[in-house]
Design a protein around this motif. Structure first.
Motif, PDB file in Angstrom:
ATOM      1  N   SER A 137     -90.314  25.241-144.606  1.00  0.00           N
ATOM      2  CA  SER A 137     -90.184  24.195-143.590  1.00  0.00           C
ATOM      3  C   SER A 137     -89.078  23.185-143.900  1.00  0.00           C
ATOM      4  N   GLY A 138     -88.564  23.233-145.119  1.00  0.00           N
ATOM      5  CA  GLY A 138     -87.611  22.214-145.557  1.00  0.00           C
ATOM      6  C   GLY A 138     -88.274  21.012-146.202  1.00  0.00           C
ATOM      7  N   TYR A 139     -89.583  20.883-146.036  1.00  0.00           N
ATOM      8  CA  TYR A 139     -90.331  19.760-146.598  1.00  0.00           C
ATOM      9  C   TYR A 139     -90.703  20.117-148.030  1.00  0.00           C
ATOM     10  N   GLU A 140     -89.739  19.954-148.924  1.00  0.00           N
ATOM     11  CA  GLU A 140     -89.841  20.459-150.290  1.00  0.00           C
ATOM     12  C   GLU A 140     -89.500  19.370-151.299  1.00  0.00           C
ATOM     13  N   LYS A 141     -90.027  19.534-152.503  1.00  0.00           N
ATOM     14  CA  LYS A 141     -89.658  18.654-153.607  1.00  0.00           C
ATOM     15  C   LYS A 141     -88.641  19.346-154.494  1.00  0.00           C
ATOM     16  N   ILE A 142     -87.650  18.595-154.931  1.00  0.00           N
ATOM     17  CA  ILE A 142     -86.617  19.157-155.794  1.00  0.00           C
ATOM     18  C   ILE A 142     -87.236  19.741-157.064  1.00  0.00           C
ATOM     19  N   GLU A 143     -88.232  19.063-157.613  1.00  0.00           N
ATOM     20  CA  GLU A 143     -88.858  19.525-158.857  1.00  0.00           C
ATOM     21  C   GLU A 143     -89.459  20.916-158.684  1.00  0.00           C
ATOM     22  N   THR A 144     -90.054  21.183-157.528  1.00  0.00           N
ATOM     23  CA  THR A 144     -90.640  22.495-157.274  1.00  0.00           C
ATOM     24  C   THR A 144     -89.557  23.540-157.062  1.00  0.00           C
ATOM     25  N   LEU A 145     -88.511  23.172-156.346  1.00  0.00           N
ATOM     26  CA  LEU A 145     -87.414  24.114-156.122  1.00  0.00           C
ATOM     27  C   LEU A 145     -86.744  24.509-157.436  1.00  0.00           C
ATOM     28  N   ARG A 146     -86.667  23.589-158.370  1.00  0.00           N
ATOM     29  CA  ARG A 146     -86.023  23.906-159.646  1.00  0.00           C
ATOM     30  C   ARG A 146     -86.814  24.944-160.441  1.00  0.00           C
ATOM     31  N   LEU A 147     -88.112  25.044-160.202  1.00  0.00           N
ATOM     32  CA  LEU A 147     -88.916  26.083-160.843  1.00  0.00           C
ATOM     33  C   LEU A 147     -88.483  27.471-160.382  1.00  0.00           C
ATOM     34  N   LEU A 148     -87.896  27.526-159.175  1.00  0.00           N
ATOM     35  CA  LEU A 148     -87.540  28.804-158.558  1.00  0.00           C
ATOM     36  C   LEU A 148     -86.139  29.283-158.924  1.00  0.00           C
ATOM     37  N   GLU A 149     -85.392  28.461-159.626  1.00  0.00           N
ATOM     38  CA  GLU A 149     -84.011  28.849-159.954  1.00  0.00           C
ATOM     39  C   GLU A 149     -84.020  30.134-160.777  1.00  0.00           C
ATOM     40  N   GLY A 150     -83.234  31.100-160.328  1.00  0.00           N
ATOM     41  CA  GLY A 150     -83.195  32.397-160.982  1.00  0.00           C
ATOM     42  C   GLY A 150     -84.163  33.403-160.392  1.00  0.00           C
ATOM     43  N   TYR A 151     -85.083  32.940-159.575  1.00  0.00           N
ATOM     44  CA  TYR A 151     -86.036  33.844-158.912  1.00  0.00           C
ATOM     45  C   TYR A 151     -85.709  34.033-157.430  1.00  0.00           C
ATOM     46  N   VAL A 152     -85.109  33.045-156.802  1.00  0.00           N
ATOM     47  CA  VAL A 152     -84.807  33.100-155.375  1.00  0.00           C
ATOM     48  C   VAL A 152     -83.309  33.320-155.179  1.00  0.00           C
ATOM     49  N   ASP A 153     -82.971  34.274-154.306  1.00  0.00           N
ATOM     50  CA  ASP A 153     -81.573  34.577-154.011  1.00  0.00           C
ATOM     51  C   ASP A 153     -81.097  33.894-152.738  1.00  0.00           C
ATOM     52  N   ILE A 154     -81.998  33.800-151.760  1.00  0.00           N
ATOM     53  CA  ILE A 154     -81.643  33.253-150.445  1.00  0.00           C
ATOM     54  C   ILE A 154     -82.669  32.191-150.072  1.00  0.00           C
ATOM     55  N   TYR A 155     -82.186  31.021-149.748  1.00  0.00           N
ATOM     56  CA  TYR A 155     -83.076  29.973-149.233  1.00  0.00           C
ATOM     57  C   TYR A 155     -82.931  29.920-147.711  1.00  0.00           C
ATOM     58  N   LEU A 156     -84.074  29.892-147.033  1.00  0.00           N
ATOM     59  CA  LEU A 156     -84.122  29.871-145.577  1.00  0.00           C
ATOM     60  C   LEU A 156     -84.982  28.683-145.121  1.00  0.00           C
ATOM     61  N   PRO A 157     -84.448  27.465-145.259  1.00  0.00           N
ATOM     62  CA  PRO A 157     -85.228  26.285-144.877  1.00  0.00           C
ATOM     63  C   PRO A 157     -85.005  25.893-143.417  1.00  0.00           C
ATOM     64  N   ASP A 158     -85.982  25.226-142.851  1.00  0.00           N
ATOM     65  CA  ASP A 158     -85.783  24.519-141.588  1.00  0.00           C
ATOM     66  C   ASP A 158     -85.154  23.166-141.890  1.00  0.00           C
TER      67      ASP A 158
END
Length: 300
Positions: A137-158
């Motif tokens: 949804s785009g309603y995300e915290k940077i701290e949580t997104l940083r956990l995903l670094e190296g696991y996610v190739d494409i981000y598809l946010p609203d």
């Protein structure tokens, strides 16, 4: 990754601080138990994601945003889905890869990030190689997104709202834009410019969606202006007109209609006028419940 993050859950901007490991439920309505409503090839994403074979979409139950007009209302409210293990989620990823999915498309995944990372580690160990899409949804915290670094190739946010008032009225999140703009910045940092392969498929980068709401053309223009001036060709844009008023929006008569052809054309013309070239628009009668799949636990 340890699931201890769920003991005092602050994965999303709601910061509920509930202990999901003990069955407590916060705004997303989910405990630590993984609940998935559908896992199947999905043809209704942007062409660079769906391709010829389809995107391997995994629809998670629950949502940390909860828009009043949500097209996936049943799963967002936690009314559909089947509990599964992390090991089963890893197997689902591999099954979708064997079905020739172009990617694994994690739909509304924010509140399950620790479990998803564990499943990705398992699946990669068994041969998962296709790109991972984080569809949110785009309603995300940077701290949580940083956990995903190296696991996610494409981000598809609203990127849904510019106005605090509009965000408060329809998503009970007046600070939405502050979080979404910061989140997109982090997503771009992780993935850099979009990469499209020789088959026309996106393999890396950020594709930002904006769903046009009826009557809010000016808000939409402000969002597109911000995204273009801030990120330029570092993101792709998808300007969507598929808003479908479902029964739950009867309480909001001002959005209890489809977006008119004139409204949408005005927004597309504006996007072209300010220089937006990298992206997608929708044509024809896309405002239809046919875009809403059956959440009958297919593939789960």
């Amino acid at each position: 990754m340890s699931l201890t993050l769920l003991k005092n859950c602050t994965l999303c901007p709601r910061d509920c601080q509930v202990d999901r490991t003990r069955g407590q439920r916060g705004y997303c309505r989910q405990t630590e138990e993984l609940v998935v409503a559908r896992a199947a090839l999905h043809m209704w994403e942007e062409p660079c994601l769906s391709g010829a074979n389809g995107s391997g979409a995994v629809f998670f139950s629950g949502c940390s945003l909860g828009c009043v007009y949500c097209q996936n209302y049943n799963i967002a409210q936690g009314l559909a889905g089947k509990p599964i293990t992390i090991a089963r989620l890893a197997d689902i990823f591999l099954e979708l890869q064997r079905q020739a999915a172009h990617n694994i498309n994690l739909v509304t995944p924010s509140h399950y990030v620790p479990q998803i990372i564990e499943a990705l580690i398992l699946a990669r160990g068994k041969g998962l190689v296709i790109p991972i899409v984080y569809n949110c949804s785009g309603y995300e915290k940077i701290e949580t997104l940083r956990l995903l670094e190296g696991y996610v190739d494409i981000y598809l946010p609203d990127c849904k709202y510019w106005s605090r008032e509009v965000a408060r009225k329809y998503s009970h999140a007046e600070e939405y834009f502050a979080y979404a703009s910061a989140a997109i910045t982090e997503m771009v940092r992780q993935t850099d410019k979009p990469v499209i392969n020789e088959e026309g498929l996106m393999t890396r980068g950020v594709l930002v969606r904006h769903l046009t709401l009826p009557g809010y053309l000016e808000d939409s223009k402000l969002i597109l202006k911000y995204l273009y001036e801030t990120f330029g060709d570092k993101i792709l844009l998808s300007i969507m007109n598929q808003y479908t008023p479902l029964p739950q929006v009867n309480r909001y008569p001002e959005i209890n209609r489809r977006v008119t052809e004139q409204e949408y054309n005005d927004l597309v013309d504006y996007a072209i006028a300010i220089g937006i070239e990298n992206g997608f628009i929708q044509q024809g009668d896309t405002a239809s419940e046919s875009f809403i799949p059956e959440f009958n636990c297919e593939g789960v």
